[in-house]
Design an enzyme around this catalytic site. Structure first.
Site, short mmCIF file in Angstrom:
data_model
loop_
_atom_site.label_atom_id
_atom_site.label_comp_id
_atom_site.label_asym_id
_atom_site.label_seq_id
_atom_site.Cartn_x
_atom_site.Cartn_y
_atom_site.Cartn_z
N ASP A 193 51.24 31.47 54.26
CA ASP A 193 50.45 32.17 54.59
C ASP A 193 51.12 33.13 55.85
OD1 ASP A 193 48.64 31.42 52.97
OD2 ASP A 193 47.27 30.95 54.35
N GLU B 296 48.46 38.74 56.58
CA GLU B 296 48.66 38.05 55.39
C GLU B 296 48.24 38.83 54.16
OE1 GLU B 296 46.66 34.24 53.21
OE2 GLU B 296 46.46 34.71 55.24
N GLU C 74 54.00 35.39 54.80
CA GLU C 74 53.20 36.71 54.21
C GLU C 74 52.66 37.47 55.37
OE1 GLU C 74 51.45 35.48 49.88
OE2 GLU C 74 50.17 35.20 51.47
N ASP D 291 51.10 39.80 51.38
CA ASP D 291 51.04 39.48 50.01
C ASP D 291 51.29 40.52 49.08
OD1 ASP D 291 49.94 37.41 48.12
OD2 ASP D 291 48.72 38.86 47.62
#
Length: 241
Positions: free
Chosen positions: A129, A56, A132, A60
């Site tokens: 999340d 994650e 990502e 991101d």
């Protein structure tokens, strides 16, 4: 415990790799996809197995790079501040969760019993999340070009509507603007949290111009956004009067 941590990806994970990823022409390492779909609540119940938070973190950054580059090229006359506002809308938890629902990501999640019992497959924070994390897994399986293309395929419709999106998803800024118009300081949020770490719920309170608003979310940010959205909704009729 070790055997569980190194087991082969499940049939559901292979279906995910062949399903929502295949429609974008992406082939990713099934083991990385398995990790991306594993929430920490599941890992906690399975002897501390690996989960998706590191992916994650990586995803991101890949997401931010792809969206920032696209917005920079699409809106050549916008200032840094305006570009940042649009980027925040596109990569927001709400936008990512909506996108995750559109591709049916929730059905593939590996969640602990607690999260399953409280609707974890449809929680904004978990879906965002996980998306990502999937982006991170795609990047590690391919390269930045493929990962960027994947991100833009996922989010191009949101980028096309980014001006409307930024207005609806940035109620905190709107509330700040209302406060400034009345010569008041930025609104102050009081946030409290309850529940265990893996299933914590936050409540935010904000007051402005006699309006008291409350918002609930699975993160402090989500709770503050919900409270701001409620405050703006209550104040808007006044501004039109």
């Amino acid at each position: 415990m070790t055997a569980k941590n190194t087991s082969k990806p499940s049939a559901a994970v292979q279906t995910a790799a062949d399903g929502f990823l295949a429609q974008y022409g992406v082939k990713a390492d099934p083991k990385l996809i398995d990790r991306a779909l594993t929430h920490r609540s599941w890992a906690f119940e399975h002897g501390g197995a690996p989960h998706n938070e590191r992916l994650e973190f990586l995803g991101d950054s890949v997401l931010g790079f792809a969206v920032t580059t696209r917005l920079y090229k699409k809106f050549s006359k916008l200032s840094e501040g305006e570009l940042a506002k649009r980027r925040a809308a596109v990569v927001s938890t709400i936008t990512l969760a909506t996108t995750a629902r559109e591709i049916g990501l929730g059905q593939y999640l590996k969640l602990g019993n607690g999260e399953l019992a409280t609707g974890g497959r449809d929680k904004d924070s978990i879906l965002a999340d996980t998306l990502e994390a999937v982006i991170g897994a795609v990047y590690l399986s391919t390269d930045i070009q493929v990962a960027t293309k994947f991100v833009l395929q996922l989010l191009e419709s949101k980028i096309a509507e980014v001006e409307t999106l930024s207005r609806s998803l940035d109620p905190k800024t709107t509330l700040q603007e209302i406060a400034a118009a009345h010569g008041l300081p930025h609104p102050h949020y009081v946030v409290t949290g309850t529940g265990p770490d893996h299933n914590r719920e936050y409540t935010a309170h904000v007051a402005l111009l006699g309006v008291q608003a409350t918002g609930v979310g699975s993160s402090k940010k989500a709770a503050e956004l919900a409270a701001a959205r409620e405050a703006v909704a209550q104040l808007s009729p006044r501004s039109k009067a």
